[in-house]
Enzyme design. Structure first.
Site, short mmCIF file in Angstrom:
data_model
loop_
_atom_site.label_atom_id
_atom_site.label_comp_id
_atom_site.label_asym_id
_atom_site.label_seq_id
_atom_site.Cartn_x
_atom_site.Cartn_y
_atom_site.Cartn_z
N ARG A 107 7.69 19.27 26.22
CA ARG A 107 9.10 19.01 26.51
C ARG A 107 9.33 18.67 27.97
NH1 ARG A 107 12.57 20.68 22.51
NH2 ARG A 107 14.26 20.71 24.02
N TRP A 138 11.49 19.08 32.86
CA TRP A 138 11.54 17.63 32.95
C TRP A 138 12.71 17.31 33.87
CZ3 TRP A 138 14.85 13.53 31.96
CH2 TRP A 138 14.27 12.26 31.90
N LYS A 157 9.09 14.98 25.08
CA LYS A 157 9.12 14.75 23.64
C LYS A 157 10.53 14.62 23.09
CE LYS A 157 7.06 14.47 19.64
NZ LYS A 157 6.23 13.30 19.37
#
Length: 611
Positions: free
Chosen positions: A27, A73, A606
């Protein structure tokens, strides 16, 4: 898109959290951090991957039976130690981790600065924990109420976990627009962005809903909504198996997931097709069978790989069911005031079921009266809950960031939907439907045959690992396959690649062709076969290097192409499921030969849960 993990219970929190962060690293992997309470609040964070964080804490106090962790992220603020989560309040008593974006953070930050707050990072997350602290201190409310009020003031999406060093027996978690699942154990609770960090400890989970806040103690879970009304937790049992989250002897998750496609496609079809009687049964949309007979059009909304699957769906539905189909980028859909009516069906396609742009498109379409069908892989995700009806893909967890089995699963479900609609509308002869379903039932076996080309594709990859550009060309349903092949290559190998309809090559891209330009053709024997042969000749006349995906036994293209990869013969509507396999392997092997991290390509995550 970040990954969050939390734990409170009788076990040491650090091993649970760090293992969970590894599971959630798909992620985001710009930075990672952990907060633990063991008499005091200890925070450790580091730019880089979770392994970098592990390497930086040697000799530190990692004790504590309550804690939380985050893998990032980056959205607000570059990847760095100071922008890593967790972030703390001014007095250092509160810590927060966050997945999402606070859209009005700038206005809130200005107000807080005017009140004497000082910020150590560039993130919107730090603004939120300062806001909570400010409300608590200004009003003398307890932390629970301060969190609730703060969340009513923020605009955006969030999944958050908050710890208070002065109350080491409670975690506070909340969500709006970003996923969060709670694992329910005996005198222990787990929190995560998805179920993968939880499955080895408990199968009982609660999927937090939008605008819900969870107050979690070792022996108590209290749920309230943003209006302070108590909610009853709905405990579900996970179907996920631990072995699905391991590599199973493969070098990378991506390769494992490529090889899982015979099974995942079969799982998509299980209980839904009956070839001998020529029947398709889709219980998830059965309630709308009558409506399907009279709809004006279908709009498919999706992003990335799911958008490519939607383009395949356009070909399939128009060919089989004779319904007009439009395919829209979900990220653009709501910004152009689209014309939608109650006679439209909107199909939202998303692997995670949490794609923010797709959810926004759904909300707009619902406001205009459209019926929403969802196609999703994750049970309990937001998109299935927002949809009126839908179909799960049952592909199992996909850990590799570059989607592979999710794409073919989505195409499988769209194929089933196209045939189901054709069955309902009477646009396909029963004998033809029996033939197609019989062939569809055999597709997993044909995919296994495609995988037998792995070694020859690896050898072809050696010839092109240093290429700087690629073109992927196809016609009909081969065009979205070309787009998907180009996306896979650019995602994981960082080679510039473009997909085009083969006929459009003459309208611009042909200018790029020279002896250093590899061109991948989807050149199977279908209705466009002769035209594609002409396109190959045009490339060869300009000294381009041709890699052709051909039907087994083809001798014509083999004489022209520099390299050929065979796939089994099948009806044209099943081409995307088969032709995609060699393109996935080609991208994989080129990326590995270039030394790229295929499971965690740079800058990607993702699940795109921010707009």
């Amino acid at each position: 898109m970040c990954g969050i993990v939390g734990y409170i219970g009788f076990r040491e929190a650090w091993p649970i959290i760090i293992k969970g962060l590894h599971r959630l690293e798909y992620r985001g992997y710009d930075s990672a951090g952990v907060a633990l309470i063991d008499d005091t609040l200890n925070i450790y964070k580091k730019a880089g991957k979770v392994s970098d964080l592990e390497g930086s804490v040697a000799g530190e106090n990692l004790g504590g039976k309550i804690g939380m962790g985050h893998t990032r992220w980056a959205t607000h603020g570059e990847p760095s130690d100071r922008n890593s989560h967790p972030h703390t309040s001014s007095d250092g008593s509160l810590a927060i981790i966050h997945n999402g974006i606070i859209e009005n953070y700038s206005t809130l930050k200005e107000t807080l600065i005017s009140r004497g707050h000082h910020f150590k990072s560039d993130t919107d997350t730090e603004v939120l924990i300062h806001l909570i602290e400010d409300i608590r201190d200004q009003t003398d409310l307890d932390l629970r109420e301060a969190v609730r009020i703060a969340l009513s003031e923020v605009v955006g999406a969030y999944a958050i976990v908050i710890m208070d060093k002065n109350n080491p027996d409670e975690l506070i978690a909340a969500r709006k627009g970003s996923p969060m699942v709670l694992g329910v154990g005996k005198e222990e609770y787990f929190i995560a962005s998805d179920a993968s960090p939880i499955i080895e400890y408990t199968k009982n989970v609660v999927y937090l809903k939008d605008n819900e806040i969870a107050y979690i103690r070792r022996d108590e879970l209290l749920l309230k909504n943003i209006d302070n009304v108590v909610q009853i937790p709905y405990v579900q049992e996970l179907e996920l198996k631990l072995e699905m989250l391991e590599k199973g002897g493969f070098e990378h998750f991506m390769l494992k997931e490529i090889y899982e496609q015979p099974r995942s496609i079969k799982d998509c079809m299980r209980g839904r097709i009956y070839p001998s009687s020529g029947q398709v049964q889709l219980g998830g949309i059965k309630e709308y069978a009558e409506k399907l007979k009279n709809i004006d059009r279908i709009i498919i909304v999706a992003c990335g790989t799911s958008w490519h699957a939607g383009l395949v769906g356009e070909y399939l539905i128009e060919e089989c069911a004779r319904i007009p189909v439009e395919v829209e980028y979900a990220s653009e859909f709501r910004y152009r005031n689209p014309i939608i009516s109650e006679k439209d069906i909107v199909i939202a396609v998303s692997q995670s079921g949490e794609t923010a742009d797709t959810m926004a498109a759904i909300e707009l379409a619902k406001e205009k009266g459209a019926t929403i069908f969802g196609i999703c892989n994750v049970v309990g995700a937001s998109i299935p809950r927002l949809s009126h009806a839908g179909v799960y893909t049952h592909a199992g967890p996909e850990i590799g960031v570059a989607s592979t089995k999710a794409f073919t699963a989505q195409v499988t479900v769209l194929t089933l939907m196209a045939l189901y609609m054709a069955q309902q509308r009477g646009t396909i002869a029963q004998s033809k439907l029996i033939d197609l379903l019989t062939e569809l039932d055999n597709i997993p076996t044909l995919v296994e045959k495609c995988l037998e080309s792995n070694e020859s594709i690896r050898k072809i990859s050696e010839q092109f690992k240093d290429a700087r550009n690629f073109l992927f060309l196809g016609r009909g349903s081969g065009f979205p396959v070309a787009l998907e092949g180009a996306l896979k290559l650019k995602e994981i190998s960082y080679i510039h690649a473009e997909g085009y309809p083969a006929a459009e090559m003459k309208h611009g891209p042909i200018a790029l062709i020279d002896e250093e330009m590899p061109v991948v053709f989807i050149a199977t024997k279908n209705s466009s076969y002769e035209k594609v042969i002409s396109n190959i000749q045009e490339v060869k006349a300009r000294k381009g290097k041709v890699i052709a995906i051909v039907t087994e036994g083809d001798s014509v293209v083999r004489k022209m192409a520099d390299y050929t990869i065979e796939i089994p013969d099948a009806d044209e509507i099943f081409l995307p499921m088969l032709a995609t396999i060699p393109l996935q392997l080609l991208s994989y092997h080129i990326a590995v030969l270039r030394g790229c991290n295929v499971d965690q390509p740079r800058n990607l995550a993702k699940s795109v849960t921010v707009e």
